[in-house]
Design an enzyme around this catalytic site. Structure first.
Site, PDB file in Angstrom:
ATOM      1  N   LYS A 108     -13.057  -3.748 -12.337  1.00 48.26           N
ATOM      2  CA  LYS A 108     -14.103  -4.535 -11.675  1.00 48.26           C
ATOM      3  C   LYS A 108     -15.425  -4.281 -12.371  1.00 48.26           C
ATOM      4  O   LYS A 108     -15.616  -3.224 -12.979  1.00 48.26           O
ATOM      5  CB  LYS A 108     -14.234  -4.113 -10.201  1.00 48.26           C
ATOM      6  CG  LYS A 108     -14.861  -5.166  -9.326  1.00 48.26           C
ATOM      7  CD  LYS A 108     -13.862  -6.234  -8.938  1.00 48.26           C
ATOM      8  CE  LYS A 108     -14.447  -7.246  -7.995  1.00 48.26           C
ATOM      9  NZ  LYS A 108     -13.379  -8.076  -7.412  1.00 48.26           N
ATOM     10  N   GLY A 221     -18.315 -15.893   6.197  1.00 49.70           N
ATOM     11  CA  GLY A 221     -18.552 -16.089   4.763  1.00 49.70           C
ATOM     12  C   GLY A 221     -18.137 -17.487   4.379  1.00 49.70           C
ATOM     13  O   GLY A 221     -17.038 -17.949   4.740  1.00 49.70           O
TER      14      GLY A 221
HETATM   15  P1  NAD Z   1     -19.465 -15.804  -2.873  1.00 47.29           P
HETATM   16  O1  NAD Z   1     -20.660 -15.202  -3.488  1.00 47.29           O
HETATM   17  O2  NAD Z   1     -18.990 -17.128  -3.369  1.00 47.29           O
HETATM   18  O3  NAD Z   1     -19.660 -15.944  -1.283  1.00 47.29           O
HETATM   19  C1  NAD Z   1     -20.031 -14.894  -0.440  1.00 47.29           C
HETATM   20  C2  NAD Z   1     -20.301 -15.469   0.947  1.00 47.29           C
HETATM   21  O4  NAD Z   1     -20.577 -14.394   1.856  1.00 47.29           O
HETATM   22  C3  NAD Z   1     -21.518 -16.393   1.004  1.00 47.29           C
HETATM   23  O5  NAD Z   1     -21.251 -17.457   1.918  1.00 47.29           O
HETATM   24  C4  NAD Z   1     -22.612 -15.505   1.581  1.00 47.29           C
HETATM   25  O6  NAD Z   1     -23.627 -16.236   2.257  1.00 47.29           O
HETATM   26  C5  NAD Z   1     -21.775 -14.661   2.543  1.00 47.29           C
HETATM   27  N1  NAD Z   1     -22.412 -13.397   2.888  1.00 47.29           N
HETATM   28  C6  NAD Z   1     -23.023 -12.516   2.066  1.00 47.29           C
HETATM   29  N2  NAD Z   1     -23.474 -11.459   2.765  1.00 47.29           N
HETATM   30  C7  NAD Z   1     -23.114 -11.669   4.048  1.00 47.29           C
HETATM   31  C8  NAD Z   1     -23.285 -10.957   5.240  1.00 47.29           C
HETATM   32  N3  NAD Z   1     -23.927  -9.785   5.261  1.00 47.29           N
HETATM   33  N4  NAD Z   1     -22.764 -11.480   6.388  1.00 47.29           N
HETATM   34  C9  NAD Z   1     -22.112 -12.667   6.362  1.00 47.29           C
HETATM   35  N5  NAD Z   1     -21.932 -13.393   5.273  1.00 47.29           N
HETATM   36  C10 NAD Z   1     -22.421 -12.901   4.124  1.00 47.29           C
HETATM   37  O7  NAD Z   1     -18.289 -14.717  -2.996  1.00 47.29           O
HETATM   38  P2  NAD Z   1     -16.729 -14.944  -2.952  1.00 47.29           P
HETATM   39  O8  NAD Z   1     -16.246 -15.093  -4.349  1.00 47.29           O
HETATM   40  O9  NAD Z   1     -16.411 -15.985  -1.937  1.00 47.29           O
HETATM   41  O10 NAD Z   1     -16.230 -13.515  -2.461  1.00 47.29           O
HETATM   42  C11 NAD Z   1     -16.174 -13.165  -1.066  1.00 47.29           C
HETATM   43  C12 NAD Z   1     -15.268 -11.944  -0.903  1.00 47.29           C
HETATM   44  O11 NAD Z   1     -13.960 -12.252  -1.392  1.00 47.29           O
HETATM   45  C13 NAD Z   1     -15.714 -10.708  -1.681  1.00 47.29           C
HETATM   46  O12 NAD Z   1     -15.313  -9.566  -0.961  1.00 47.29           O
HETATM   47  C14 NAD Z   1     -14.899 -10.804  -2.965  1.00 47.29           C
HETATM   48  O13 NAD Z   1     -14.758  -9.545  -3.608  1.00 47.29           O
HETATM   49  C15 NAD Z   1     -13.584 -11.312  -2.407  1.00 47.29           C
HETATM   50  N6  NAD Z   1     -12.707 -11.972  -3.361  1.00 47.29           N
HETATM   51  C16 NAD Z   1     -13.133 -12.995  -4.137  1.00 47.29           C
HETATM   52  C17 NAD Z   1     -12.240 -13.627  -4.991  1.00 47.29           C
HETATM   53  C18 NAD Z   1     -12.628 -14.822  -5.803  1.00 47.29           C
HETATM   54  O14 NAD Z   1     -11.718 -15.427  -6.421  1.00 47.29           O
HETATM   55  N7  NAD Z   1     -13.887 -15.252  -5.839  1.00 47.29           N
HETATM   56  C19 NAD Z   1     -10.915 -13.175  -5.096  1.00 47.29           C
HETATM   57  C20 NAD Z   1     -10.498 -12.123  -4.260  1.00 47.29           C
HETATM   58  C21 NAD Z   1     -11.407 -11.550  -3.399  1.00 47.29           C
END
Ligand code: NAD
Length: 422
Positions: A108, A221
């Protein structure tokens, strides 16, 4: 399980590993290797911003284990990104690639900064500096990055371009989650959310003995993962009653779900920068969303959202972890004691890295698969991984998190043993 602070994701990841140490048939010397990353890179990136000031940002790449294949993991831009968080996320990637059964290890990366403070030109130059600093330690056969929190296909395009310049030829397979025009895969953007929804559907059938159409869901989220989870669940007919983002949440009372279609919700979120302003719904906080009386709660934002403090107030029957590490070990115990089933992150959100793997295979073969082919393979692999974990959990009398982790640790240890790491 040893007592840990709820705040430190790496402590939490280590506590999870300790919780299966006695269950798995793994020699202590291999467990010892798994407690630590193989390599950590810390870089200081000094950027002269367009405004004229020079700011130094800290960047990280943590490579946890590569016994089963090249390191693989996302890159995160966040003001709270720090070494211990990136370490935990790297370890979780090792487990995730093993659970979904693809030939990768776990890694990561992160840069500590708030991307909304930087204009696009600064963000691009900072991303390129990060690549320049870690170039020798990444590559299609070494370590492959992908989008995570606050990074996206454009970020991956900059990384691919910078790496390709440094190596003097086009190397699409150095990153996944790229734009389609640069060798990205059909279905990659939606893949994590689609996989989460497949797991939620299977879990609803298995644990609640219901059809996905008959359950209410709240999703915290609304970024890449959250929004595509909502979209796929709505497509499946689930009643999505609440959504949120960092600005707050929206609740449709009455249990029938949002009456406006997903595209309209998404348009409002993009236009207003917030989902909480959907017309005709009640505004709620993120804390309230986590405590709603729904069938399924899906945290899809950040780690440490369900903690010792609020776990006792969670009223969902199922928690499907779309985010990485949203439930702390203390909270895990409380939820389990209260009869709430958790589908763990390393299983539930593995659809993203799975389709990243499909993208990498297509790049290496100079091939392009259809969206139907991608989604059919995603459906098959996610369902199989869910059933494998479920079977192990039943036969070994373990919860789903411990079962998934035990499967993963044994697979990684087996690869190290066969390779003769000791
Ligand atoms: P992103 O940046 O696209 O979205 C994050 C979302 O969380 C946004 O809507 C933001 O407003 C919200 N957010 C941030 N802080 C917050 C809080 N304190 N309370 C409520 N909402 C909050 O990120 P993402 O890619 O959607 O990733 C989200 C999670 O999923 C992370 O834990 C990431 O590690 C995990 N993840 C992502 C992927 C991927 O393919 N992008 C794959 C596996 C896991």
């Amino acid at each position: 399980m040893e007592e840990v602070s709820d705040e430190d994701p790496y402590d939490n990841a280590l506590a999870q590993l300790a919780s299966v140490a006695e269950i798995v048939q793994v020699e202590p010397e291999y467990l010892e290797i798994l407690k630590h990353p193989r390599r950590e890179i810390v870089v200081y990136l000094s950027l002269k911003r367009l405004s004229g000031e020079t700011v130094t940002y800290m960047g990280y790449r943590v490579q946890h284990n590569n016994a089963r294949g090249p390191y693989k993991g996302g890159l995160r831009y966040h003001p709270d990104a720090r070494l211990n968080e990136v370490r935990a996320l790297a370890m979780w990637m090792t487990w995730k690639t093993a659970v979904i059964d693809i030939p990768y290890g776990g890694a990561k990366g992160g840069i500590t900064m708030n991307p909304s403070d930087l204009v696009t030109d600064d963000l691009e130059r900072l991303t390129r500096k990060y690549v320049d600093a870690i170039e020798r330690n990444i590559g299609p056969e070494i370590d492959i990055m992908a989008p995570d929190v606050n990074t996206n296909p454009q970020t991956m395009a900059w990384i691919m371009n910078e790496y390709s310049k440094l190596t003097t030829h086009q190397v699409p397979a150095v990153v996944t989650g790229k734009p389609l025009e640069l060798g990205g895969s059909e279905g990659r953007i939606a893949a994590t959310g689609r996989g989460v929804s497949i797991c939620a559907r299977q879990a609803v059938q298995t644990f609640l003995h219901k059809d996905i159409k008959d359950v209410t869901v709240a999703v915290q989220g609304f970024g890449n993962v959250g929004s595509h989870t909502v979209s796929t669940l709505m497509e499946m007919g689930a009643k999505v009653v609440a959504v949120s983002d960092v600005t707050g949440g929206a609740l449709a009372r009455g249990g029938r779900g949002f009456e406006i279609p997903f595209d309209a919700i998404s348009e409002i979120a993009q236009r207003d920068g917030s989902v909480s302003r959907i017309p005709g719904v009640e505004q709620i906080s993120n804390e309230e969303l986590l405590e709603l009386e729904v069938d399924v709660l899906i945290p899809a934002a950040l780690e440490n959202q369900i903690t010792e403090k609020n776990a006792g107030s969670v009223r969902a029957k199922l928690v499907v972890e779309a985010a990485n590490g949203p439930t702390t070990p203390h909270a895990d115990k409380i939820l389990t004691r209260n009869g709430i089933t958790i589908v763990p992150d390393i299983l539930a959100n593995s659809g993203g890295v799975l389709v990243s793997y499909f993208e990498w295979v297509q790049n290496l073969n100079r091939d392009h698969w259809t969206e139907e082919a991608i989604n059919a393979r995603l459906e098959f692999k996610m369902t199989k991984a869910f059933n494998d974990v479920l079977r192990y959990s039943v036969t070994s009398d373990l919860d789903m998190r411990k079962a998934a982790l035990a499967i993963a640790v044994q697979k990684v240890a087996s690869a190290m043993r066969l390779g003769g790491w000791h």
